[in-house]
Enzyme design. Structure first.
Site, PDB file in Angstrom:
ATOM      1  N   GLN A   1       3.461   9.718   1.983  1.00  0.00           N
ATOM      2  CA  GLN A   1       4.789   9.136   1.776  1.00  0.00           C
ATOM      3  C   GLN A   1       5.514   9.679   0.554  1.00  0.00           C
ATOM      4  OE1 GLN A   1       3.104   4.972   2.345  1.00  0.00           O
ATOM      5  NE2 GLN A   1       5.162   4.693   3.137  1.00  0.00           N
TER       6      GLN A   1
ATOM      7  N   GLY B   1       0.849  -1.190   0.000  1.00  0.00           N
ATOM      8  CA  GLY B   1       0.000   0.000   0.000  1.00  0.00           C
ATOM      9  C   GLY B   1       0.880   1.233   0.000  1.00  0.00           C
TER      10      GLY B   1
ATOM     11  N   CYS C   1       7.354  -0.835   6.397  1.00  0.00           N
ATOM     12  CA  CYS C   1       6.901   0.417   5.797  1.00  0.00           C
ATOM     13  C   CYS C   1       7.958   0.901   4.812  1.00  0.00           C
ATOM     14  CB  CYS C   1       6.686   1.465   6.892  1.00  0.00           C
ATOM     15  SG  CYS C   1       6.087   3.048   6.249  1.00  0.00           S
ATOM     16  N   LEU C   2       7.519   1.346   3.652  1.00  0.00           N
ATOM     17  CA  LEU C   2       8.458   1.842   2.637  1.00  0.00           C
ATOM     18  C   LEU C   2       9.232   3.060   3.136  1.00  0.00           C
ATOM     19  CD1 LEU C   2       6.214   1.491  -0.557  1.00  0.00           C
ATOM     20  CD2 LEU C   2       8.067  -0.019   0.164  1.00  0.00           C
TER      21      LEU C   2
ATOM     22  N   HIS D   1      -0.833   6.846   8.271  1.00  0.00           N
ATOM     23  CA  HIS D   1       0.063   7.745   7.520  1.00  0.00           C
ATOM     24  C   HIS D   1      -0.608   9.094   7.259  1.00  0.00           C
ATOM     25  CE1 HIS D   1       3.733   5.623   6.512  1.00  0.00           C
ATOM     26  NE2 HIS D   1       3.099   4.590   5.989  1.00  0.00           N
TER      27      HIS D   1
ATOM     28  N   HIS E   1      -2.655   0.872   8.835  1.00  0.00           N
ATOM     29  CA  HIS E   1      -1.312   1.406   8.594  1.00  0.00           C
ATOM     30  C   HIS E   1      -1.375   2.627   7.659  1.00  0.00           C
ATOM     31  CE1 HIS E   1       3.150   0.618   7.653  1.00  0.00           C
ATOM     32  NE2 HIS E   1       2.800   1.466   6.708  1.00  0.00           N
ATOM     33  N   GLU E   2      -2.133   2.490   6.577  1.00  0.00           N
ATOM     34  CA  GLU E   2      -2.204   3.583   5.584  1.00  0.00           C
ATOM     35  C   GLU E   2      -2.984   4.787   6.122  1.00  0.00           C
ATOM     36  OE1 GLU E   2      -0.138   3.226   3.469  1.00  0.00           O
ATOM     37  OE2 GLU E   2       0.038   1.088   3.177  1.00  0.00           O
TER      38      GLU E   2
HETATM   39  O1  GNR Z   1       4.600  -2.914   2.045  1.00  0.00           O
HETATM   40  C1  GNR Z   1       4.012  -2.793   3.115  1.00  0.00           C
HETATM   41  N1  GNR Z   1       3.751  -3.892   3.875  1.00  0.00           N
HETATM   42  C2  GNR Z   1       2.915  -3.887   4.984  1.00  0.00           C
HETATM   43  C3  GNR Z   1       2.911  -5.008   5.814  1.00  0.00           C
HETATM   44  C4  GNR Z   1       2.073  -5.069   6.896  1.00  0.00           C
HETATM   45  C5  GNR Z   1       1.246  -4.025   7.183  1.00  0.00           C
HETATM   46  C6  GNR Z   1       1.248  -2.894   6.389  1.00  0.00           C
HETATM   47  C7  GNR Z   1       2.077  -2.830   5.287  1.00  0.00           C
HETATM   48  S1  GNR Z   1       2.042  -1.431   4.259  1.00  0.00           S
HETATM   49  C8  GNR Z   1       3.656  -1.443   3.584  1.00  0.00           C
HETATM   50  C9  GNR Z   1       3.860  -0.369   2.542  1.00  0.00           C
HETATM   51  C10 GNR Z   1       3.791   0.977   3.215  1.00  0.00           C
HETATM   52  O2  GNR Z   1       4.699   1.518   3.775  1.00  0.00           O
HETATM   53  N2  GNR Z   1       2.636   1.576   3.201  1.00  0.00           N
HETATM   54  O3  GNR Z   1       2.461   2.736   3.847  1.00  0.00           O
HETATM   55 NI    NI Z   2       3.914   2.704   5.470  1.00  0.00          NI
END
Ligand code: GNR
Ligand code: NI
Length: 166
Positions: free
Chosen positions: A52, A47, A90-91, A137, A133-134
């Protein structure tokens, strides 16, 4: 379509709160969504939140099981319950991951890329973790904010070491 630059921790711009999108029927927004997918696939994320790539608008793209492109505009959690743990990366924090406590079940209300309202719900899996998670952000929150201070310090140290080698 363009692969955009990703902001890395500890960039303070990752802490900015995203603004709601008012006009979805807009070339610039549609272009942005395409670029977000391009960027997410390039870096193999599940995601990506606009925050980001330093765009502070409430837009998320996801493709959690590499099968369907999901776009969530102005997302809002409308139901949440239970608790479950999921290992997250997270990226914006390359090379590290940690187990994070989340709601087990969430229901999210959002607009799709045509501005049409929809709801998506998930329980106890990758999609449920990803949605939280998203959305975090967009509020300037990172998954490391949900772990213990000691664990956070270790993660940041490890991440900085990995980034030096990249
Ligand atoms: O690539 C991603 N893997 C992930 C694994 C578990 C829970 C959330 C994520 S999102 C992340 C990509 C990212 O940083 N999205 O903001
Ligand atoms: Ni992330």
């Amino acid at each position: 379509m363009t692969v955009r630059k990703i902001l890395f921790y500890p960039n303070e711009r990752l802490r900015k709160k995203a603004e709601p999108v008012e006009k979805i029927d807009d070339k610039e927004i549609q272009q942005l969504i395409d670029d977000m997918f391009e960027t997410m696939y390039e870096f193999q994320g599940g995601g990506l939140a606009a925050t980001q790539i330093d765009v502070h608008k409430q837009i998320i793209v996801m493709d959690p099981d590499k099968s369907q492109k999901l776009v969530l505009i102005n997302p809002e959690i409308v139901e949440k319950s239970g608790s479950s743990k999921y290992e997250e990366g997270c990226l914006s924090l390359p090379g590290v991951s940690a187990v994070v406590q989340r709601f087990e079940h969430v229901k999210v209300k959002a607009l799709d890329r045509n501005g049409k309202p929809f709801e998506i719900e998930s329980t106890g899996d990758y999609l449920a973790a990803c949605l939280q998670h998203e959305i975090d952000h967009l509020h300037g929150t990172l998954y490391i904010d949900h772990v213990s201070p000691l664990k956070r310090t270790l993660l940041i140290k490890k991440m900085k070491k990995i980034m030096k080698m990249m």
